[in-house]
Write a protein that holds these residues in place. Structure first.
Motif, PDB file in Angstrom:
ATOM      1  N   THR A 186       1.062  -1.301  -0.230  1.00 35.76           N
ATOM      2  CA  THR A 186       0.352   0.183   0.374  1.00 35.76           C
ATOM      3  C   THR A 186       1.476   1.473   0.082  1.00 35.76           C
ATOM      4  O   THR A 186       1.485   1.858   0.771  1.00 35.76           O
ATOM      5  CB  THR A 186      -0.594  -0.179   1.586  1.00 35.76           C
ATOM      6  N   ILE A 187       0.781   2.289  -1.108  1.00 37.50           N
ATOM      7  CA  ILE A 187       1.597   3.380  -1.258  1.00 37.50           C
ATOM      8  C   ILE A 187      -0.168   4.425  -0.645  1.00 37.50           C
ATOM      9  O   ILE A 187      -0.245   4.783   0.215  1.00 37.50           O
ATOM     10  CB  ILE A 187       2.264   3.903  -2.881  1.00 37.50           C
ATOM     11  N   ILE A 230      -0.693 -10.477  -9.608  1.00 39.94           N
ATOM     12  CA  ILE A 230      -0.402  -9.295  -8.998  1.00 39.94           C
ATOM     13  C   ILE A 230      -1.073  -8.396  -9.549  1.00 39.94           C
ATOM     14  O   ILE A 230      -1.482  -8.497 -11.014  1.00 39.94           O
ATOM     15  CB  ILE A 230       0.882  -8.743  -9.088  1.00 39.94           C
ATOM     16  N   ASP A 231      -2.274  -8.256  -8.657  1.00 39.54           N
ATOM     17  CA  ASP A 231      -3.710  -7.543  -8.978  1.00 39.54           C
ATOM     18  C   ASP A 231      -3.274  -5.846  -8.483  1.00 39.54           C
ATOM     19  O   ASP A 231      -2.991  -5.574  -7.216  1.00 39.54           O
ATOM     20  CB  ASP A 231      -4.788  -8.817  -7.975  1.00 39.54           C
ATOM     21  N   ASP A 256      -5.181   3.491  -8.428  1.00 39.68           N
ATOM     22  CA  ASP A 256      -3.824   4.043  -9.187  1.00 39.68           C
ATOM     23  C   ASP A 256      -3.162   2.749  -8.778  1.00 39.68           C
ATOM     24  O   ASP A 256      -2.228   2.227  -9.552  1.00 39.68           O
ATOM     25  CB  ASP A 256      -3.462   4.721  -7.759  1.00 39.68           C
ATOM     26  N   GLY A 257      -3.409   1.357  -7.593  1.00 37.29           N
ATOM     27  CA  GLY A 257      -3.582  -0.434  -8.290  1.00 37.29           C
ATOM     28  C   GLY A 257      -3.413  -0.550  -8.808  1.00 37.29           C
ATOM     29  O   GLY A 257      -2.492  -1.343  -9.371  1.00 37.29           O
ATOM     30  N   GLU A 258      -4.461  -0.354  -9.856  1.00 42.68           N
ATOM     31  CA  GLU A 258      -4.708  -1.022 -11.143  1.00 42.68           C
ATOM     32  C   GLU A 258      -3.275  -0.417 -11.954  1.00 42.68           C
ATOM     33  O   GLU A 258      -2.375  -0.964 -13.261  1.00 42.68           O
ATOM     34  CB  GLU A 258      -6.056  -1.366 -11.507  1.00 42.68           C
ATOM     35  N   MET A 308       5.943   7.767 -11.042  1.00 40.09           N
ATOM     36  CA  MET A 308       4.785   7.954 -11.417  1.00 40.09           C
ATOM     37  C   MET A 308       4.194   9.030 -10.922  1.00 40.09           C
ATOM     38  O   MET A 308       2.769   9.403 -10.963  1.00 40.09           O
ATOM     39  CB  MET A 308       3.353   6.863 -11.672  1.00 40.09           C
ATOM     40  N   GLY A 309       5.258   9.481  -9.368  1.00 37.50           N
ATOM     41  CA  GLY A 309       4.377  10.298  -9.139  1.00 37.50           C
ATOM     42  C   GLY A 309       3.681   9.814  -7.323  1.00 37.50           C
ATOM     43  O   GLY A 309       3.075  11.030  -6.916  1.00 37.50           O
ATOM     44  N   TYR A 310       3.339   8.735  -7.265  1.00 37.92           N
ATOM     45  CA  TYR A 310       2.482   8.179  -6.330  1.00 37.92           C
ATOM     46  C   TYR A 310       3.345   8.077  -4.906  1.00 37.92           C
ATOM     47  O   TYR A 310       3.086   8.253  -3.935  1.00 37.92           O
ATOM     48  CB  TYR A 310       2.353   6.858  -5.742  1.00 37.92           C
ATOM     49  N   LEU A 311       4.281   8.287  -5.136  1.00 38.95           N
ATOM     50  CA  LEU A 311       5.281   7.843  -3.996  1.00 38.95           C
ATOM     51  C   LEU A 311       5.807   8.880  -3.493  1.00 38.95           C
ATOM     52  O   LEU A 311       7.431   9.325  -4.934  1.00 38.95           O
ATOM     53  CB  LEU A 311       6.113   6.489  -3.882  1.00 38.95           C
TER      54      LEU A 311
END
Lengths: 242, 330
Positions: free
Chosen positions: B103-104, B121-122, B127-129, B156-159
């Motif tokens: 989880t980010i 991997i799912d 965002d996860g997808e 991707m800028g999530y983290l």
């Protein structure tokens, strides 16, 4: 590998076609001879029984071969070997017996040559020709019904009980003149009539149709010598013909 | 018995016996019409006839009784062994045995087999997808995947630098969970925290206590760890210069919970209060307090997942292996 493929194809074709079988055997005569020689431990000639046996074993191999179970040549070689061994085992029974045809020390004369021969050679020769004519005629009649002697041999009952049942049906057929005529004319076996008359199951008759057909044909007109050959046996046993 | 030769072929002859039998025999230079005594009959008689062919198969089936039956049995048992073998391989290599949730903000589930092979991997949320789409996990290890996904998320800028990654391991098997935890602690977490300067919290679903991290925490923050079952924020590892990273590495068990209500960073000291309530154990020692907990309950609902971590800390004495159970006895 390619060679093996063509053999397999040829072998499978030869299973059903006697002419092609003969051709295949002819092509593999050197192989057969070599295998026979290997087994007997000496050079095998065409005069030897082993050679005939090896050829027959090769033919057995053609008939019995299944490609899923390995290479053909190996199988043929194995069969030739075991048939020759069988033959030699059988022959050991005659050990200690002099052969009529064995050459004796003094020249080329054999025992048979020196023994008194009261056989009628000329008569036999004529008899043989007459027999051949009869057989040829029978063969023609059979072929009209689409049957060869090889088929008849394959179709011949092997179990005593089945043989007895077939003979019972044939005895009924022989007595029935009308039926014999019909068989001769049409080359077909009236199974139902035969089954009703003899009490033998139709299925049994059906299974040995070709054999019964050939035997009934022999009992139509014109095959005295062959019939004589069969009758001879019947008389010895004190029974009726066929 | 005498036989009349009816037909000759190269390899065989057909003869008619006096008893009416018709046979194929070895052709010993016979000629048609000849009468012979001594024959060598053929043993196999084949024919093109279909019905005859059926007969032959019947014969073969009958012959199967002895050796054939043994062969059949062998074949059947071999098939059974193969089937079980295949099932075993499937179970070992292809069936999902446990999952790791990452989880980010994007949330990703990584399904793994017993042999630690990644099965699937799912993405759990959108965002996860997005994060996992186009990602090829074939042949990669869990740490590698976590690491790569972390890097990908960052790109991707999530983290962001200094951000957090939550890892949760779920499996029926405690042992497997522990193994994965170890692997993550020493593998992905370490590298990720080094490269991205992020905090990683690893939360075992059940017993979170992991032996290896214990020692360090003890030195660093012994007091804190002991009492608190609920919340663990391990952001500041003293060992390493960079507090954030090290914390992650050192303390796998503890959960840094931003979510948790109780104080995240500073929480260490306050911990005791919750522990007491929860843990029936009178002793001051933190682990014991933990042990009292129903581990399962811990994580999610009530405590805000953090509780587990604390266990690890307190127990310097724990062995890695014993972790789950030993606490209980007390």
């Amino acid at each position: 590998m390619k060679d093996e493929h063509t053999i397999i194809k040829d072998v499978y074709a030869a299973k059903t076609d006697t002419d092609r079988a003969d051709e295949l055997i002819r092509r593999y005569l050197p192989f057969i001879k070599a295998e026979a020689s290997r087994q007997t431990g000496r050079v095998c000639t065409e005069q030897d029984d082993e050679y005939s046996i090896a050829m027959m074993a090769f033919y057995e191999a053609i008939l019995g071969y299944e490609k899923e179970r390995g290479a053909f040549k190996g199988y043929a070689s194995m069969l030739i070997r075991s048939r020759i061994i069988d033959y030699h085992r059988k022959e050991t029974r005659h050990e200690g017996h002099a052969s009529l045809y064995e050459e004796r020390g003094d020249g080329d004369r054999t025992l048979a040559d020196e023994l008194c021969d009261d056989r009628d050679h000329i008569g036999e020769r004529l008899g043989l020709e007459a027999t051949q004519q009869e057989i040829e005629e029978l063969s023609k009649v059979l072929s009209r019904a689409g049957v060869t002697f090889s088929d008849v041999a394959d179709n011949c009952p092997r179990q005593e009980r089945t043989m007895a049942a077939c003979k019972k049906a044939m005895a009924c057929g022989v007595k029935d003149k009308a039926l014999l005529d019909e068989v001769e004319r049409t080359g077909r076996l009236p199974l139902k009539r035969l089954s009703l008359a003899s009490g033998v199951e139709r299925k049994t008759l059906e299974r040995h149709r070709r054999y019964i057909l050939a035997m009934l044909l022999i009992h139509t007109n014109g095959y005295e010598i062959i019939r004589g050959h069969l009758r001879h046996m019947a008389v010895e046993k004190g029974g009726t013909a066929v | 018995m005498r036989y009349m030769v009816m037909e000759t072929h190269l390899a065989y002859a057909v003869v008619l016996g006096q008893d009416g039998s018709v046979l194929k025999v070895a052709n010993r230079r016979y000629q048609v019409g000849e009468k012979v005594n001594d024959i060598i009959p053929m043993k196999v008689t084949g024919s093109a006839d279909a019905s005859e062919a059926v007969n032959r198969t019947d014969v073969r089936e009958i012959k199967m009784s002895g050796r054939g039956r043994a062969l059949k049995l062998m074949a059947v048992s071999a098939a059974a062994v193969l089937m079980f073998g295949a099932w075993g391989i499937y179970d070992f290599g292809f069936a999902t045995y446990g999952s790791v949730y990452m989880t980010i903000n994007p949330e990703v589930r990584i399904d793994m087999s017993r042999s630690d092979r990644i099965v699937d991997i799912d993405g759990i949320n959108e965002d996860g997808e997005t994060l996992v789409s186009g990602y090829n996990y074939a042949g990669k290890s869990l740490s590698q995947v976590i690491e790569e996904l972390g890097v990908k998320a960052a790109s991707m800028g999530y983290l962001e630098r200094g951000g957090e990654i939550g890892l949760r391991i779920e499996s029926e098997s405690d042992r497997w969970t522990a193994e994965q935890q170890d692997e993550l602690i020493y593998g992905a977490a370490e590298r990720l925290s080094d490269s991205l300067k992020v905090t990683i919290e690893i939360n075992g679903t059940e017993d979170t206590v992991v032996a290896p991290p214990e020692t360090e925490p003890v030195t660093t923050a012994p007091e804190t760890s002991a009492p608190e079952p609920e919340t663990w924020v391990i952001e500041i590892p003293e060992v390493t210069p960079e507090p954030v990273e090290t914390a992650a590495e050192t303390t796998p068990a503890p959960v840094q919970t931003p979510a948790s209500t109780q104080a995240p960073a500073p929480t260490k000291p306050p911990a005791p209060a919750p522990t007491q309530t929860q843990s029936p154990v009178p002793q001051p020692v933190p682990h014991q307090g933990d042990s009292g907990y129903g581990n399962s309950n811990y994580g999610d609902s009530a405590y805000g997942t953090s509780g587990h971590g604390s266990l690890a800390y307190g127990d310097s004495g724990y062995d890695g292996s014993g972790y789950g159970e030993s606490g209980y006895d007390d």
